[in-house]
Scaffold this motif. Structure first.
Motif, PDB file in Angstrom:
ATOM      1  N   ARG A   1       0.798  -1.230   0.000  1.00 34.34           N
ATOM      2  CA  ARG A   1       0.000   0.000   0.000  1.00 34.34           C
ATOM      3  C   ARG A   1       0.829   1.277   0.000  1.00 34.34           C
TER       4      ARG A   1
ATOM      5  N   ASP B   1       4.225   3.133  -1.974  1.00 29.72           N
ATOM      6  CA  ASP B   1       5.247   2.981  -3.006  1.00 29.72           C
ATOM      7  C   ASP B   1       6.627   3.212  -2.393  1.00 29.72           C
ATOM      8  N   ASP B   2       7.661   3.118  -3.221  1.00 32.36           N
ATOM      9  CA  ASP B   2       9.015   3.186  -2.676  1.00 32.36           C
ATOM     10  C   ASP B   2       9.298   4.514  -1.991  1.00 32.36           C
TER      11      ASP B   2
ATOM     12  N   SER C   1       4.598   6.995  -0.539  1.00 34.73           N
ATOM     13  CA  SER C   1       3.270   7.552  -0.810  1.00 34.73           C
ATOM     14  C   SER C   1       2.231   6.437  -0.774  1.00 34.73           C
TER      15      SER C   1
ATOM     16  N   LEU D   1      -0.669   4.165  -1.893  1.00 40.92           N
ATOM     17  CA  LEU D   1      -1.240   3.711  -3.157  1.00 40.92           C
ATOM     18  C   LEU D   1      -2.674   3.270  -2.901  1.00 40.92           C
TER      19      LEU D   1
ATOM     20  N   GLU E   1      -4.357   0.936  -7.436  1.00 36.70           N
ATOM     21  CA  GLU E   1      -2.974   1.163  -7.892  1.00 36.70           C
ATOM     22  C   GLU E   1      -2.003   0.099  -7.378  1.00 36.70           C
ATOM     23  N   GLN E   2      -2.475  -0.695  -6.408  1.00 33.49           N
ATOM     24  CA  GLN E   2      -1.529  -1.620  -5.764  1.00 33.49           C
ATOM     25  C   GLN E   2      -1.206  -2.824  -6.642  1.00 33.49           C
ATOM     26  N   ASP E   3       0.044  -3.259  -6.520  1.00 31.90           N
ATOM     27  CA  ASP E   3       0.495  -4.464  -7.202  1.00 31.90           C
ATOM     28  C   ASP E   3       0.059  -5.662  -6.353  1.00 31.90           C
TER      29      ASP E   3
ATOM     30  N   ARG F   1       2.126  -8.332  -4.660  1.00 35.25           N
ATOM     31  CA  ARG F   1       2.871  -8.033  -3.430  1.00 35.25           C
ATOM     32  C   ARG F   1       2.024  -8.263  -2.185  1.00 35.25           C
TER      33      ARG F   1
END
Lengths: 438, 115
Positions: A273, A275-276, A279, A281, A285-287, A290
């Motif tokens: 939830r 990003d690197d 921020s 997500l 938008e989540q992968d 993962r």
């Protein structure tokens, strides 16, 4: 993330002869052994001696851990470190209590019970779980404010120190210290004997215990400011405590099982939830690769336990919503019909404009932005003073989808002005830039 | 091979907050790793032991006093015995000891080996 074995941070090493008293590399203590032992010892000693001695108990547990550190550093970890710590801490506690009694001989009501767990250092795991559960119920005393309950539970049961708690809860050390001191003062003047909590008292207090555990989880889950490690630790601790209630005969049941399922489902997305750059997500938008499949599977196991019986609680509704998201292979595959039904249930069981807001978003996904907008307008935004920015953000997003670009911009700018965290402001900035491109 | 006594010393700052349980575990792990490194090539003679912070001081004339020894600004926390080809080699081991990360230091003394 360790979940199943996190509760009984029990016996991490096996006895095996090793040269020079050193532990081979493989025989390390389990993760968080010291922290969890601290919680177990505080809980057990408090069960033996009552909350009036909580300050003393924390002192002796700390001393026992320091002795372990000093001795094991050079001689290697003992074959049964838990039992060693228990023996040392208990003896220290009794010595200190005897000394205090001599200083204050008027205090005859505080007998030093020497024989309680004298011969049972290797207490059954169940007995230790019992002490932990009771300590959790002591921490969640109605007379203690919710924020102090959490700080106290983190201190006594989870073995965090004031500095770590302040980092986790994003508040000053002085503030944390104050919360804990106040709660401890209350328990000092009004002694609570954890073993005297009756099953009825425990059942009565269960809702506030569960909401404290849920709140604790949210502190870890929602915060994007705290560092990742401590966020994980908080979520893990909340799950540990939730499992404690769900597995203990006094509190096991549909409600506690549903809470465990809910927390596991949420925890499965913890990594995905952000990003690197840290921020937030959105779900879409989540992968999803993962998401932690093991936690989801464990979540479904508890979810089916929660479904046994007739009881349906708000945790069931929330776990159901989460389960539907976990089930969907992609955002497009989400079953919005079922999610809206789950939100209907949630709004009925736990009426809240926040839940209605989420429901409006789900309706927009199923029936389009106009229907979502209508559902949003039906919410009394005046009941959302603290989280009004969420309403405005949703309004902005739905206006954009309806093609009302000017309205969308107006709502998003308004939201950005009142959003409480940087991560949220960045998310809104991304949305605003998207708008410019439209 | 010459043997060396490693005396682990810490500043005796009583008002210093002790490490949290989580940090204690990290310190313990660092010590375990370090001693394992020392032991790997047979340089560890005796891991030694930690010392309790309090003790007795016995002086001529049978004068016995209790520790901690307030007059000194440091506490001996423990000791180990290590063997190495030379002082220099022993000091190399001492330099990587995790005690320094926590504000402590090591006194390295060669055993005379009279016996």
């Amino acid at each position: 993330m360790i979940v199943r074995n996190a509760i009984g941070a029990g016996l991490p090493v096996r006895h095996r002869p090793c040269v020079g008293g050193l532990m081979p590399e493989a025989e390390k203590l389990v993760e968080h052994f010291f922290r969890h032992e601290s919680g177990r010892l505080v809980a057990r000693l408090t069960a033996s001696f009552g909350t009036r001695h909580l300050g003393l108990i924390e002192d002796v547990v700390q001393t026992a851990l320091l002795r372990a550190l000093s001795s094991w550093s050079l001689r290697g970890i003992l074959p049964d470190p838990s039992a060693w710590l228990a023996k040392v801490a208990r003896n220290l506690a009794i010595d200190r209590l005897r000394r205090d009694l001599r200083w204050n001989s008027l205090d005859a009501q505080a007998p030093v019970e020497v024989n309680d767990w004298h011969d049972s250092f290797d207490a059954a795991e169940q007995e230790i779980d019992d002490a932990l559960l009771r300590m959790l119920f002591v921490c969640c005393d109605e007379a203690v404010p919710a924020e102090s309950q959490i700080a106290l539970a983190l201190r006594t049961l989870c073995g965090f120190d004031v500095r770590e708690i302040s980092r986790a809860l994003l508040t000053s050390e002085a503030n944390v210290a104050k919360r804990i001191t106040r709660a401890k003062e209350k328990f000092r003047t009004t002694n609570v004997n954890p073993t005297a909590l009756t099953p009825t008292m425990i059942r009565q207090r269960l809702p506030s215990v569960l909401s404290a555990v849920y709140l604790l989880f949210n502190e870890g889950y929602s915060s994007t400011l705290a560092d990742r490690l401590i966020r994980h630790d908080l979520c893990e601790e909340a799950i540990r405590l939730a499992l404690l209630t769900a597995e203990h005969p006094l509190t096991a049941g549909a409600e506690t099982a549903a809470l465990v399922a809910l927390l596991l489902f949420h925890a499965s997305r913890l990594e995905a939830r952000l990003d690197d750059a840290g921020s937030v997500l959105l779900l879409e938008e989540q992968d999803r690769t993962r998401w932690d499949a093991a936690l989801i599977a464990e979540g479904f196991r508890w979810f089916s336990k929660a479904a046994a019986g007739d009881e349906v609680t708000r945790y069931h509704a929330e776990a159901w919503i989460s389960a539907e998201h976990c089930r969907a292979a992609s955002f497009r595959d989400t079953d919005w019909n079922r999610i809206i039904r789950a939100y209907d249930l949630l709004v009925r069981l736990a009426p809240s404009p926040i839940h209605e807001l989420s429901r409006a978003i789900a309706i927009a996904e199923r029936d389009g932005p106009d229907a979502g907008w209508e559902a949003l307008q039906a919410i009394d935004a005046g009941r959302l003073p603290e989280q009004y920015h969420l309403w405005a953000a949703t309004a902005g997003e739905l206006a954009r989808r309806r093609g009302r670009i000017d309205d969308a911009r107006r709502f998003l700018i308004q939201t950005q002005r009142i959003a409480p965290t940087n991560a949220e402001r960045e998310l809104l900035q991304r949305r605003l830039e998207l708008l410019q491109a439209q | 091979m010459p043997k060396f006594l490693f005396v682990y010393r810490n500043a005796a700052e009583m008002d210093m907050a002790p490490p949290s349980p989580e940090v204690m575990q990290q310190i313990l792990a660092a010590w375990g790793k370090w001693l394992e490194q020392v032991a790997k090539n047979g340089n560890l003679v005796d891991g030694g032991d930690g010392l309790q912070p309090t003790g007795k001081m016995v002086r001529p004339g049978g004068v016995v006093s209790d520790g901690p020894f307030i007059e000194s600004k440091e506490l001996v926390g423990g000791y180990s015995i290590i063997q190495a080809d030379s002082y220099d080699k022993a000091v190399v081991f001492a330099k990587t000891c995790p005690i320094q990360a926590n504000g402590g230091w090591i006194e390295v003394r060669e055993l005379a080996g009279y016996a």
